[in-house]
Write a protein that holds these residues in place. Structure first.
Motif, PDB file in Angstrom:
ATOM      1  N   ILE A 282       0.795  -1.421  -0.577  1.00  0.00           N
ATOM      2  CA  ILE A 282       0.156  -0.048  -0.228  1.00  0.00           C
ATOM      3  C   ILE A 282       1.022   1.247   0.003  1.00  0.00           C
ATOM      4  N   LEU A 283       2.128   1.088   1.230  1.00  0.00           N
ATOM      5  CA  LEU A 283       2.836   2.085   1.076  1.00  0.00           C
ATOM      6  C   LEU A 283       3.529   2.889  -0.379  1.00  0.00           C
ATOM      7  N   GLU A 284       3.921   1.770  -1.306  1.00  0.00           N
ATOM      8  CA  GLU A 284       4.644   1.873  -2.696  1.00  0.00           C
ATOM      9  C   GLU A 284       3.761   2.406  -3.553  1.00  0.00           C
ATOM     10  N   GLU A 285       1.984   1.926  -3.322  1.00  0.00           N
ATOM     11  CA  GLU A 285       1.495   2.510  -4.469  1.00  0.00           C
ATOM     12  C   GLU A 285       1.657   4.131  -3.964  1.00  0.00           C
ATOM     13  N   GLU A 286       1.354   3.801  -2.926  1.00  0.00           N
ATOM     14  CA  GLU A 286       0.550   6.060  -2.223  1.00  0.00           C
ATOM     15  C   GLU A 286       2.113   6.573  -2.886  1.00  0.00           C
ATOM     16  N   LEU A 287       3.008   6.346  -2.922  1.00  0.00           N
ATOM     17  CA  LEU A 287       4.250   6.567  -3.471  1.00  0.00           C
ATOM     18  C   LEU A 287       4.177   6.703  -4.926  1.00  0.00           C
ATOM     19  N   VAL A 288       3.842   6.032  -5.243  1.00  0.00           N
ATOM     20  CA  VAL A 288       3.724   5.762  -6.794  1.00  0.00           C
ATOM     21  C   VAL A 288       2.963   7.190  -7.443  1.00  0.00           C
ATOM     22  N   GLN A 289       1.596   6.393  -6.398  1.00  0.00           N
ATOM     23  CA  GLN A 289       0.690   8.077  -6.795  1.00  0.00           C
ATOM     24  C   GLN A 289       0.751   9.505  -7.013  1.00  0.00           C
ATOM     25  N   LEU A 290       1.632   9.755  -5.422  1.00  0.00           N
ATOM     26  CA  LEU A 290       2.351  10.858  -4.792  1.00  0.00           C
ATOM     27  C   LEU A 290       3.337  11.170  -5.748  1.00  0.00           C
ATOM     28  N   ARG A 291       4.321  10.414  -6.636  1.00  0.00           N
ATOM     29  CA  ARG A 291       5.337  11.168  -7.436  1.00  0.00           C
ATOM     30  C   ARG A 291       4.577  11.576  -8.746  1.00  0.00           C
ATOM     31  N   GLN A 292       3.469  10.055  -8.535  1.00  0.00           N
ATOM     32  CA  GLN A 292       3.170  10.941 -10.016  1.00  0.00           C
ATOM     33  C   GLN A 292       2.179  12.395 -10.385  1.00  0.00           C
ATOM     34  N   ASP A 293       1.913  13.042  -9.391  1.00  0.00           N
ATOM     35  CA  ASP A 293       0.867  13.991  -9.383  1.00  0.00           C
ATOM     36  C   ASP A 293       2.480  15.008  -8.714  1.00  0.00           C
ATOM     37  N   ARG A 294       3.199  14.784  -7.939  1.00  0.00           N
ATOM     38  CA  ARG A 294       3.952  15.980  -7.816  1.00  0.00           C
ATOM     39  C   ARG A 294       4.661  16.105  -8.971  1.00  0.00           C
TER      40      ARG A 294
END
Length: 648
Positions: A282-294
């Motif tokens: 879950i943390l890895e997926e959230e990090l992927v999404q956050l980096r895409q949003d950034r």
């Protein structure tokens, strides 16, 4: 301690007795090769020396046992030793018999009941040698040892090759290590170190050793305390990490933490939750999404910044065009009509001309567009600020999620390595238990400190009792006294350098004459008669001091063939054969007589009762000399060993 008698036994049980007067002068004279020079070897052999130095020949072949009866103040001691088996070079077995007045044992009574160590210990004790230890500086490599009766032999024997030797003063002085042994033991025998001082020094050495051990124990205990503090803090962190000490417990006091450790020993394993694999995903997926949003926001920010940059360029261009068109209004006026006049045109061409109308219209349009562009700038800045805030928020979220991800991965690694959180906690509990078992209680450290203080005080007290070490001054005083006596005897011998003060030098083991221009050691003097005088003067002076101060040195001395220096040659001396006529014919009779008179007087007046044993080839007709003869002059027979004894 003196020589009462010497006895040798044949292999078939026969016995030869040689009796001495324990007080005064004893002379044995006669032919060569009759056993006179072997007497000193027999005496030394029966004083505890294992080496058998009796010359090869008749004595070794025909004698089975040697024995000597030593006379002490209150008793006699017989020491008997067998000849080494099969021509051996040494023997350490012996027989001891003690009594007020001993009977010489028969051959069949001889039996081994001790060894040389026992002989040395007994004779040393009866002689009165105090408990002692030689003083050796710490930086020296040689070992300290105990002075015993063996260390008196240097002053008891003057053998044939030694008695007139200019380079060697004492017996065995030329042998390896012996000079240093003489220097180490003579001060003890002369009474420089008293038995009371030795006892105090012995107690001090023991106390100093105990203090060194105590210091090491205390130092080790303090090191353990220091290291235990570090270990406490390390275990404390681990215990909180695995949950056996509650996270709310916070303290920097070592005693409080140790008490918490004792409570932690009651830890009971809890149900261990599963690992955090799903959480990591879950943390890895959230990090992927956050980096895409950034990335998306960053792209919008970049586009807005490009637009703002272009809008700024448009504003600058429009302003420049406006400034150019505005210059129309600066055209000159017609002097007649007052209207604007275009340069290089017909008269009265004013602003209402078609060209002017077009230019002024363009100027108005540019002005309106510029106002619109300037009006949009605040909105663009607000938009960019909003994008930057969103980027910062996303970066913070990324950092937080990354920390959570690292923690989850680390937790899973610990769980994987230890098997479970319970295993990790149990391991820490075990380490805490071992630490508490090895922890040195404060009361034990207090006991070590108290013992260390006690030993320190004991060492200081013993050092004060011993006081300042004045042994060097005392030794110098003794040597000065002996040197004064040496000078007096040299004058009596009428030897060369007699007018100058003679000094016994312990470090060089020689006699030195202090001439005004330079000192002269014995080795640089000439003449056998002089060397004999120096030897006997030194030994007699030393025995005078020993007798006057009750030093533990035997009261006898054996001198082998001293008058050889008064004959023309060694062969002439040997040919004297103990004959009075030969002596009077070939020897310096006055010198021979003066020597024996001085020796006799020494035993009667200087040290009354001292025993001197002289083995000789010379003979004097004076009655006092004849009274000093132990036996008739030795020929073949008589001799030390009868000729009819059979070989082994």
């Amino acid at each position: 301690m003196k020589i009462r008698s010497i006895h040798v036994y044949s292999h078939d049980g026969q016995r030869r007795d040689l009796n001495f007067k324990v007080d005064g002068l004893n002379v044995i004279t006669g032919r060569s090769s009759t056993g006179k020079s072997a007497l000193s070897e027999i005496i030394e052999y029966c004083m505890g020396r294992s080496s058998f130095n009796v010359p090869e020949g008749i004595i070794r072949d025909k004698v089975a046992w040697f024995s000597v009866i030593y006379q002490f103040d209150r008793e006699q001691v017989l020491i008997a030793k067998p000849t080494p088996y099969s021509g051996g070079a040494s023997c350490s077995t012996a027989m001891i018999r003690r009594g007020i007045k001993l009977q010489v044992p028969a051959f069949d009574e001889l039996m081994v009941n001790t060894d040389d160590d026992g002989v040395v210990e007994l004779l040393s004790r009866l002689l009165g040698i105090p408990e002692n230890r030689t003083q050796v500086a710490v930086e020296h490599s040689r070992n300290s040892f105990e002075a015993n009766i063996k260390h008196t032999l240097y002053y008891l024997f003057q053998k044939q090759g030694l008695v007139a030797n200019k380079d060697q003063l004492f017996y065995r002085q030329s042998e390896q290590y012996q000079p240093q042994t003489i220097r180490d033991t003579l001060p003890i025998l002369l009474g420089v170190s008293s038995s009371n001082r030795y006892e105090l020094e012995s107690r001090l050495r023991i106390a100093q050793r105990d203090l060194r051990i105590s210091n090491k124990k205390l130092e080790k205990a303090n090191d353990l305390v220091d290291s235990s503090h570090e270990q406490v803090l390390s275990l404390y962190s681990e215990a909180k990490a695995v949950g056996i000490i509650r996270s709310s417990f916070v303290s920097s006091n070592i005693d409080d933490i140790i008490e918490a450790f004792r409570s932690a020993l009651n830890w009971i394993p809890e149900i261990v939750p599963g690992d955090d694999s799903s959480r990591i995903s879950i943390l890895e997926e959230e990090l992927v999404q956050l980096r895409q949003d950034r990335r998306n926001i960053q792209a919008r920010t970049d586009a807005a910044q490009i637009f703002a940059k272009r809008a700024g360029g448009y504003e600058n261009e429009a302003a420049e065009q406006i400034n150019r068109l505005t210059s129309i209004k600066a055209l000159p006026r017609n002097s007649d009509s007052g209207d604007w006049q275009w340069p290089f045109s017909e008269q009265n061409l004013a602003l209402e001309s078609p060209i002017a109308v077009v230019l002024l219209a363009e100027l108005e349009s540019l002005d309106k567009e510029l106002q619109v562009a300037i009006g949009q700038r605040p909105k663009l800045e607000a938009y960019l600020t909003e994008l930057r805030v969103k980027v910062d928020e996303i970066v913070s979220l990324i950092q937080l999620k990354e920390s959570e991800l690292c923690a989850a991965i680390a937790a899973n690694e610990v769980i994987a390595q230890m098997g479970s959180r319970n295993n990790a906690a149990a391991r820490v509990v075990g380490r805490i238990s071992l630490f508490l078992e090895t922890l040195l209680p404060n009361e034990d450290i207090a006991k070590l400190e108290a013992e260390n203080r006690r030993l320190n005080n004991k060492v200081k007290q013993l050092e004060e009792e011993i006081g300042a070490d004045d042994s060097n001054e005392r030794l110098d005083s003794i040597l000065n006294s002996i040197s004064t006596q040496v000078s007096q005897y040299i004058k009596k011998f009428n030897a060369e350098f007699a007018p100058y003060p003679a000094r016994f030098n312990l470090s060089q083991l020689t006699i030195i004459f202090d001439r005004p221009e330079r000192p002269v050691p014995m080795s640089r003097t000439g003449g056998g008669e002089n060397h004999l005088a120096y030897h006997l003067s030194a030994l007699l002076a030393m025995h005078v001091f020993a007798a006057q101060n009750n030093c533990p040195i035997p009261r006898f001395m054996l001198i082998d063939q001293p008058t050889q220096v008064y004959f023309p040659s060694e062969q002439v001396y040997k040919d004297a054969d103990g004959s009075v006529l030969n002596t009077e014919r070939d020897a310096d009779l006055n010198a021979v007589r003066r020597l024996f008179e001085l020796l006799l007087k020494f035993t009667q007046e200087d040290v009354p009762g001292f025993q001197l044993i002289i083995t000789e080839h010379a003979n004097l007709r004076e009655q006092w000399f004849q009274d000093s003869l132990v036996e008739e002059p030795w020929t073949k027979p008589p001799a030390l060993v009868p000729a009819d004894w059979r070989d082994m």
